[in-house]
Write a protein that holds these residues in place. Structure first.
Motif, PDB file in Angstrom:
ATOM      1  N   TYR A   1     -24.731  19.496 -39.800  1.00  9.94           N
ATOM      2  CA  TYR A   1     -25.650  18.918 -38.822  1.00  9.94           C
ATOM      3  C   TYR A   1     -25.023  18.904 -37.423  1.00  9.94           C
ATOM      4  O   TYR A   1     -23.875  18.529 -37.244  1.00  9.94           O
ATOM      5  N   GLY A   2     -25.815  19.329 -36.450  1.00  4.67           N
ATOM      6  CA  GLY A   2     -25.378  19.305 -35.064  1.00  4.67           C
ATOM      7  C   GLY A   2     -24.700  20.580 -34.598  1.00  4.67           C
ATOM      8  O   GLY A   2     -24.467  20.753 -33.411  1.00  4.67           O
TER       9      GLY A   2
ATOM     10  N   ASN B   1     -35.127  17.364 -38.434  1.00  3.34           N
ATOM     11  CA  ASN B   1     -34.811  16.107 -37.771  1.00  3.34           C
ATOM     12  C   ASN B   1     -34.385  15.101 -38.843  1.00  3.34           C
ATOM     13  O   ASN B   1     -35.111  14.881 -39.815  1.00  3.34           O
TER      14      ASN B   1
ATOM     15  N   LEU C   1     -26.984   9.264 -39.026  1.00  4.42           N
ATOM     16  CA  LEU C   1     -27.313  10.332 -38.076  1.00  4.42           C
ATOM     17  C   LEU C   1     -28.405   9.887 -37.110  1.00  4.42           C
ATOM     18  O   LEU C   1     -28.325  10.150 -35.909  1.00  4.42           O
ATOM     19  N   VAL C   2     -29.425   9.222 -37.632  1.00  6.54           N
ATOM     20  CA  VAL C   2     -30.524   8.743 -36.778  1.00  6.54           C
ATOM     21  C   VAL C   2     -29.989   7.742 -35.769  1.00  6.54           C
ATOM     22  O   VAL C   2     -30.321   7.807 -34.579  1.00  6.54           O
TER      23      VAL C   2
ATOM     24  N   SER D   1     -26.926   7.491 -34.615  1.00  5.90           N
ATOM     25  CA  SER D   1     -26.062   8.150 -33.636  1.00  5.90           C
ATOM     26  C   SER D   1     -26.875   8.938 -32.611  1.00  5.90           C
ATOM     27  O   SER D   1     -26.447   9.113 -31.467  1.00  5.90           O
ATOM     28  N   GLN D   2     -28.065   9.416 -32.986  1.00  4.88           N
ATOM     29  CA  GLN D   2     -28.936  10.113 -32.047  1.00  4.88           C
ATOM     30  C   GLN D   2     -29.479   9.172 -30.978  1.00  4.88           C
ATOM     31  O   GLN D   2     -29.673   9.561 -29.849  1.00  4.88           O
ATOM     32  N   HIS D   3     -29.732   7.931 -31.365  1.00  5.05           N
ATOM     33  CA  HIS D   3     -30.344   6.973 -30.455  1.00  5.05           C
ATOM     34  C   HIS D   3     -29.315   6.201 -29.642  1.00  5.05           C
ATOM     35  O   HIS D   3     -29.697   5.438 -28.765  1.00  5.05           O
TER      36      HIS D   3
END
Length: 92
Positions: A30-31, A41, A86-87, A89-91
């Motif tokens: 991921y990433g 997503n 992951l969610v 860390s995205q925000h």
């Protein structure tokens, strides 16, 4: 035709991830720009995974007594936890 493919590519990758149950690859890559599931997503994957967890709990009251069902639930919980991370860390 190309526009349709581009619009549906995230859906195709998401379906592929769930059908192949390839979470180790998804989470490891991921990433990265060359990852296999670039368009998936984590928030969308988490929503679908949570729906799967909820439906399996509702449909099988005695699943907790079978070892393979308990192992499956633990796996789902582990993947969901990593997706939540992951969610988050995205925000941030």
């Amino acid at each position: 035709m190309t526009i349709c493919f581009v619009l549906f590519f995230p859906v195709v990758q998401l379906l592929d991830l769930f059908l192949q149950w390839d979470w180790s690859t998804y989470l490891a890559d991921y990433g990265q720009p060359t990852c296999k599931y670039l368009r998936v997503n984590p928030a969308t994957a988490l929503v679908l995974l949570e729906k799967m967890k909820d439906s399996s709990r509702k449909n099988n009251v005695f699943a907790q007594f079978r070892k393979n069902e308990r192992d499956k639930q633990k796996l789902l919980e582990g993947v969901a936890k990593q997706l939540r991370s992951l969610v988050h860390s995205q925000h941030s």
